[in-house]
Enzyme design. Structure first.
Site, PDB file in Angstrom:
ATOM      1  N   GLY A   1       0.824  -1.198   0.000  1.00  0.00           N
ATOM      2  CA  GLY A   1       0.000   0.000   0.000  1.00  0.00           C
ATOM      3  C   GLY A   1       0.858   1.248   0.000  1.00  0.00           C
ATOM      4  N   CYS A   2       0.217   2.413   0.015  1.00  0.00           N
ATOM      5  CA  CYS A   2       0.984   3.659  -0.023  1.00  0.00           C
ATOM      6  C   CYS A   2       1.744   3.884   1.279  1.00  0.00           C
ATOM      7  CB  CYS A   2       0.065   4.836  -0.304  1.00  0.00           C
ATOM      8  SG  CYS A   2      -1.167   5.134   0.967  1.00  0.00           S
TER       9      CYS A   2
END
Length: 395
Positions: free
Chosen positions: A362-363
């Site tokens: 994910g970010c």
């Protein structure tokens, strides 16, 4: 100079010394800070100039140059080679003639690393980078946990009783976070910083590094060394470190010398700041603070926590058998807070419990993807296995 003027200067100096003693708590004799003068890429003159700048503000300490004889009003302990210079430095420290020393290219024993001090460009805030040279441990994640402790020790010696701690988002950051939260839960209080990014948390991004979100930024030493160089010389193109306080004092369990490191590329402003940094940690009794903090941390099971971080220990606990994936499901739910090094093992831990999972990124870092209806159960399984912080852990 008239007699009245001379008397006024003496009185003024006396009042400044009293005020400084009240501020620092150092009511004893003035301390002496050494600095070695050989080895700079910018020449001996660069070091002498930095020492002279520091001397202008040295109301509560004296400066001792260790190196070749030069024309200066500062005290000199003569040494004409780098080997002789380091030998003299250690003799002066061990005899107590100087209480701290600033030097370049010094080899610390394993277990000792330095806590740098920089000014962040976002808001001009001073932060500690833990750590920047040396090696706290041969095991990277264990080293970062120790680095956090070294940062806390240094900040306390500098007069910050409850510094905030952030962990730079590197490989191993989540393991470090879990270890530090466990240490805090066991009684060694750690004040975790909160990221300025929307999702918060104690794991810091580059934004936090630039803005100075945490008083102490925990990282591995190589990353810290790079960050020191970037913060110190981003305005000069890299060849001349013009900003900050240098790479800081070496800290470690039972290490009883106060030796601070400069880069060979450090310019005279950084030299001056490093000398002041050395004086402050010496007056703050860095080595005594370290002893006290290690006692408290060990009471909170530091040694047991560090042993648990060993990859070999985790592998010994894991089954060697192949684990088959359960039937595939739609996976739109996420579990974060897992270290990149543990990601595949975390997926297999869920498969063993018949929860289908996939790894992802994910970010904010590594994630495990599961069915949305199984997020809570998956989080519980991973917490029990030690892959994520236990529910209820406080940042």
């Amino acid at each position: 100079m008239s007699e009245n003027t001379a008397v006024k200067k003496i009185i003024g100096k006396t009042f400044r010394e009293i005020a400084d003693a009240i501020k620092t708590g150092n009511f004893g004799e003035r301390i002496k800070v050494g600095i070695t003068t050989l080895g700079s890429e910018h020449g001996t003159e660069n070091i002498i100039k930095g020492a002279q700048i520091a001397a202008k503000d040295a109301d509560n300490f004296d400066i001792v140059l260790i190196g070749p004889k030069v024309d200066t009003c500062l005290e000199i302990v003569e040494a004409n080679t780098e080997d002789e210079m380091y030998k003299r430095m250690e003799e002066l420290l061990d005899s107590g003639y100087i209480q701290a020393c600033v030097t370049m290219h010094y080899n610390f024993p394993i277990g000792v690393s330095t806590v740098g001090r920089v000014v962040t460009p976002g808001f001009g805030k001073e932060i500690f980078l833990a750590t920047t040279t040396g090696t706290s441990s041969a095991h990277r994640t264990e080293a970062m946990v120790k680095n956090a402790l070294y940062g806390i020790i240094t900040a306390k010696a500098m007069g910050t009783p409850e510094p905030t701690v952030g962990i730079l988002n590197l490989d191993g950051a989540r393991q470090v976070e879990r270890a530090l939260k466990e240490l805090s839960a066991n009684g060694y209080k750690i004040n975790f910083a909160e990221s300025i990014r929307a999702d918060g948390g104690a794991v810091m991004r580059g934004n936090d590094l630039l803005s100075g979100t945490a008083d102490i930024m925990v990282n591995d030493t190589l990353t810290g060394n790079i960050m020191m160089k970037v913060f110190s010389s981003f305005t000069t193109g890299g060849s001349y470190e013009a900003l900050g306080y240098g790479y800081g004092p070496g800290v470690g369990e039972d290490y009883d010398r106060i030796i601070l490191i400069l880069s060979r590329a450090s310019g005279s402003p950084v030299v001056a700041n490093a000398i002041k940094y050395a004086a402050k940690v010496a007056q703050g009794k860095l080595t005594e603070v370290a002893k006290e903090e290690f006692i408290k941390a060990k009471k909170a099971k530091l040694d047991e926590i560090l042993k648990g971080l060993s990859k070999d220990t985790k592998k010994a606990k894991a089954d060697d058998e192949e684990v088959a994936a359960p039937p595939k499901e739609v996976v739109t739910g996420t579990v974060s807070g897992i270290d990149i090094m543990d990601l595949e093992d975390a997926v297999k831990a869920l498969w063993k419990e018949s929860i289908y999972a996939e790894s992802g990124m994910g970010c904010t870092g590594p994630i495990v993807l599961v069915n949305e209806q199984k997020v809570e159960k998956a989080t519980s399984v991973l917490a029990k296995a030690g892959f994520v912080a236990k529910q209820g852990d406080v940042c």
